[in-house]
Design a protein around this motif. Structure first.
Motif, PDB file in Angstrom:
ATOM      1  N   PHE A 155       0.850  -1.188   0.000  1.00  9.05           N
ATOM      2  CA  PHE A 155       0.000   0.000   0.000  1.00  9.05           C
ATOM      3  C   PHE A 155       0.884   1.235   0.000  1.00  9.05           C
ATOM      4  O   PHE A 155       1.647   1.469   0.938  1.00  9.05           O
ATOM      5  N   ALA A 156       0.802   2.045  -1.050  1.00  6.73           N
ATOM      6  CA  ALA A 156       1.669   3.214  -1.207  1.00  6.73           C
ATOM      7  C   ALA A 156       1.030   4.507  -0.719  1.00  6.73           C
ATOM      8  O   ALA A 156       1.632   5.565  -0.812  1.00  6.73           O
ATOM      9  N   GLY A 157      -0.205   4.432  -0.215  1.00  5.73           N
ATOM     10  CA  GLY A 157      -0.879   5.627   0.279  1.00  5.73           C
ATOM     11  C   GLY A 157      -1.972   6.095  -0.662  1.00  5.73           C
ATOM     12  O   GLY A 157      -2.042   5.676  -1.821  1.00  5.73           O
ATOM     13  N   PRO A 158      -2.862   6.978  -0.190  1.00  5.87           N
ATOM     14  CA  PRO A 158      -3.935   7.495  -1.039  1.00  5.87           C
ATOM     15  C   PRO A 158      -3.385   8.423  -2.114  1.00  5.87           C
ATOM     16  O   PRO A 158      -2.276   8.956  -1.989  1.00  5.87           O
ATOM     17  N   PRO A 159      -4.149   8.637  -3.192  1.00  8.61           N
ATOM     18  CA  PRO A 159      -3.670   9.514  -4.266  1.00  8.61           C
ATOM     19  C   PRO A 159      -3.525  10.955  -3.776  1.00  8.61           C
ATOM     20  O   PRO A 159      -4.350  11.439  -2.992  1.00  8.61           O
ATOM     21  N   PRO A 160      -2.485  11.656  -4.222  1.00 12.37           N
ATOM     22  CA  PRO A 160      -2.269  13.034  -3.755  1.00 12.37           C
ATOM     23  C   PRO A 160      -3.182  14.022  -4.462  1.00 12.37           C
ATOM     24  O   PRO A 160      -3.708  13.763  -5.539  1.00 12.37           O
ATOM     25  N   LEU A 161      -3.365  15.166  -3.832  1.00 16.73           N
ATOM     26  CA  LEU A 161      -4.034  16.299  -4.468  1.00 16.73           C
ATOM     27  C   LEU A 161      -2.996  17.183  -5.157  1.00 16.73           C
ATOM     28  O   LEU A 161      -1.858  17.295  -4.680  1.00 16.73           O
ATOM     29  N   PRO A 162      -3.334  17.821  -6.279  1.00 12.34           N
ATOM     30  CA  PRO A 162      -2.416  18.802  -6.874  1.00 12.34           C
ATOM     31  C   PRO A 162      -2.081  19.888  -5.849  1.00 12.34           C
ATOM     32  O   PRO A 162      -2.961  20.346  -5.123  1.00 12.34           O
ATOM     33  N   PHE A 163      -0.832  20.299  -5.796  1.00  8.37           N
ATOM     34  CA  PHE A 163      -0.366  21.173  -4.714  1.00  8.37           C
ATOM     35  C   PHE A 163       0.182  22.496  -5.254  1.00  8.37           C
ATOM     36  O   PHE A 163       0.924  22.525  -6.237  1.00  8.37           O
ATOM     37  N   ASP A 164      -0.203  23.601  -4.612  1.00  3.56           N
ATOM     38  CA  ASP A 164       0.339  24.940  -4.877  1.00  3.56           C
ATOM     39  C   ASP A 164       0.156  25.346  -6.341  1.00  3.56           C
ATOM     40  O   ASP A 164       1.090  25.739  -7.030  1.00  3.56           O
ATOM     41  N   THR A 165      -1.077  25.251  -6.801  1.00  7.79           N
ATOM     42  CA  THR A 165      -1.364  25.552  -8.206  1.00  7.79           C
ATOM     43  C   THR A 165      -2.227  26.795  -8.385  1.00  7.79           C
ATOM     44  O   THR A 165      -2.502  27.192  -9.517  1.00  7.79           O
ATOM     45  N   VAL A 166      -2.647  27.448  -7.322  1.00  8.90           N
ATOM     46  CA  VAL A 166      -3.669  28.479  -7.420  1.00  8.90           C
ATOM     47  C   VAL A 166      -3.224  29.672  -8.259  1.00  8.90           C
ATOM     48  O   VAL A 166      -4.033  30.271  -8.984  1.00  8.90           O
TER      49      VAL A 166
END
Length: 425
Positions: A189-200
């Motif tokens: 288990f590699a962890g949940p999928p990430p959210l896009p970060f610092d894109t605003v």
């Protein structure tokens, strides 16, 4: 799916007026078709499953709209701590038969359900065109919560293998107050999928989505020996038919499938892949990276074990394999295949709710040393240990076992689980 009902470009006011009626009829037909696809089995008409003394079979209704078939051991004392065992594909609760009694002897109340889509569990939609979102990981966590609660437990340890491994992982990640320890097998288990970060402000790009089986499949098809990823094949409409009604029959199909992915097939010598590229993935056996022009039935038929090899298979003798083949002959494989269709934005968004979360309860990983499942997703094995799990108590790759570790080496798996569960408690 039923066709969408609506006006054409040349519609008149009258056709608009009758469209709701047509839509209602269409909706009724669709509801009847969907209802016809809901699995409803009369348990009284099914033969009993041959189980070791001390393991019983029972049905538990009203669990997240399903009736679950559950194998149970250590049921004599309800005050025992609970262990929930989640099987893989194409297995059943029966896969845990060799592990349940040692766990019960160690003082645990052991539950092993036929998971949603499998075996004698009822109430799920087995049609290819049904709502696959019901098979999302968070809903399977809901299934697990319902089972633990129905048996009168406020907390439990959870153990998952193969397709059951990420379900167990999300149980521990989402509800650590209930699932207070977790053991994963076969599938890291590699962890949940990430959210896009610092894109605003547009100063950073969201980046490409992580590579996966679907995105790499086109590159596999371009190889000098054209290939395809088994996970993508399992999402196709023809996969169930190919395995369920294969020329060799379900029993012979499963015999070859189990053999090919076990330590009995001596060519199973897995190693870490350098990257998630078509060239690297193609180094794996054809049960993972298939020839483009073959289904799974044809793939495993090429490595069918000899009668002597079948007779020598002590971990899965023919009478035990017959339990699996009888169930899959009755149900087909679509219920299990629905889990491979957890792809796309809906499923990613559902899990991104937990982006950045880690498994912080005691965790364990067990797999066979001959199991390619450990390394089929490059980097996942390492990320599980470095970032996804903060209380990893042990990682064990067992000699003499391939993909079916709890069946191939049940004594060592039982010993490791008992040791872990007692220390975690």
């Amino acid at each position: 799916m039923s066709p969408e009902v609506g006006p054409s470009s040349g519609s008149t006011r009258r056709s608009f007026m009758i469209t709701p009626t047509v839509a209602a009829v269409s909706s009724t037909v669709a509801q009847k078709l969907a209802h016809a696809a809901i699995v409803r089995t009369d348990p009284e008409r099914l033969p009993p499953i041959p189980l070791p003394a001390g393991i019983r079979s029972r049905y538990v209704s009203d669990i997240n709209e399903l009736t679950f078939h559950v194998l149970e051991a250590g049921f004599e004392d309800k005050s025992r701590p609970c262990v929930l065992l989640l099987h893989g594909f194409p297995e059943l609760a029966y896969a845990w038969r060799k592990v349940m009694l040692p766990l019960a002897s160690a003082g645990f109340h052991v539950l092993a359900p036929d998971m949603r889509g499998y075996g004698r569990t009822m109430g799920w939609d087995d049609s290819y065109d049904g709502d696959v979102f019901m098979f999302r990981h968070t809903n399977l966590v809901r299934d697990a919560l319902g089972l633990v609660s129905a048996f009168g437990h406020r907390s439990a340890a959870v153990v998952g293998r193969d397709a059951g491994s990420p379900v167990a992982a999300y149980c521990a990640l989402i509800r650590p107050d209930v699932f207070r320890s977790v053991a994963m097998m076969t599938a890291p288990f590699a962890g949940p999928p990430p959210l896009p970060f610092d894109t605003v402000d547009g100063t950073r790009q969201a980046g490409e989505p992580p590579s996966n089986a679907t995105s790499i499949n086109g590159e596999l098809a371009k190889l000098p020996r054209p290939r395809k990823h088994y996970q993508v094949y399992y999402t196709t409409r023809e996969a169930n038919e190919n395995m369920w009604h294969c020329p060799q029959g379900v029993h012979a199909f499963l015999r070859a499938y189990y053999y090919y992915k076990s330590a009995d097939w001596k060519e199973n010598k897995p190693f870490r892949l350098k990257s998630l590229t078509a060239e690297e993935l193609a180094k794996m056996p054809t049960y993972y990276i298939m020839d483009l022009d073959k289904g799974m039935a044809e793939t495993v038929a090429a490595v069918m074990p000899t009668p002597a090899e079948i007779a020598a298979c002590k971990w899965l003798p023919d009478n035990e394999l017959a339990v699996y083949s009888a169930e899959y002959e009755r149900t087909g494989f679509q219920g299990g295949l629905q889990g491979y269709r957890r792809t796309g934005p809906r499923f990613t968004a559902d899990l991104q709710t937990y982006s950045g979360r880690t498994i912080d309860v005691p965790s364990l990983f067990i797999a066979g040393k001959s199991d390619w499942g450990v390394f089929q997703m490059p980097g996942a094995f390492e990320r599980m240990q470095s970032t996804a799990c903060t209380e990893m108590r042990g990682v064990h790759l067992l000699d003499g076992a391939g993909h079916w570790v709890e069946q191939e080496q049940p004594e060592e798996v039982s010993r490791l689980l008992v040791q872990f569960l007692q220390s975690a408690a």
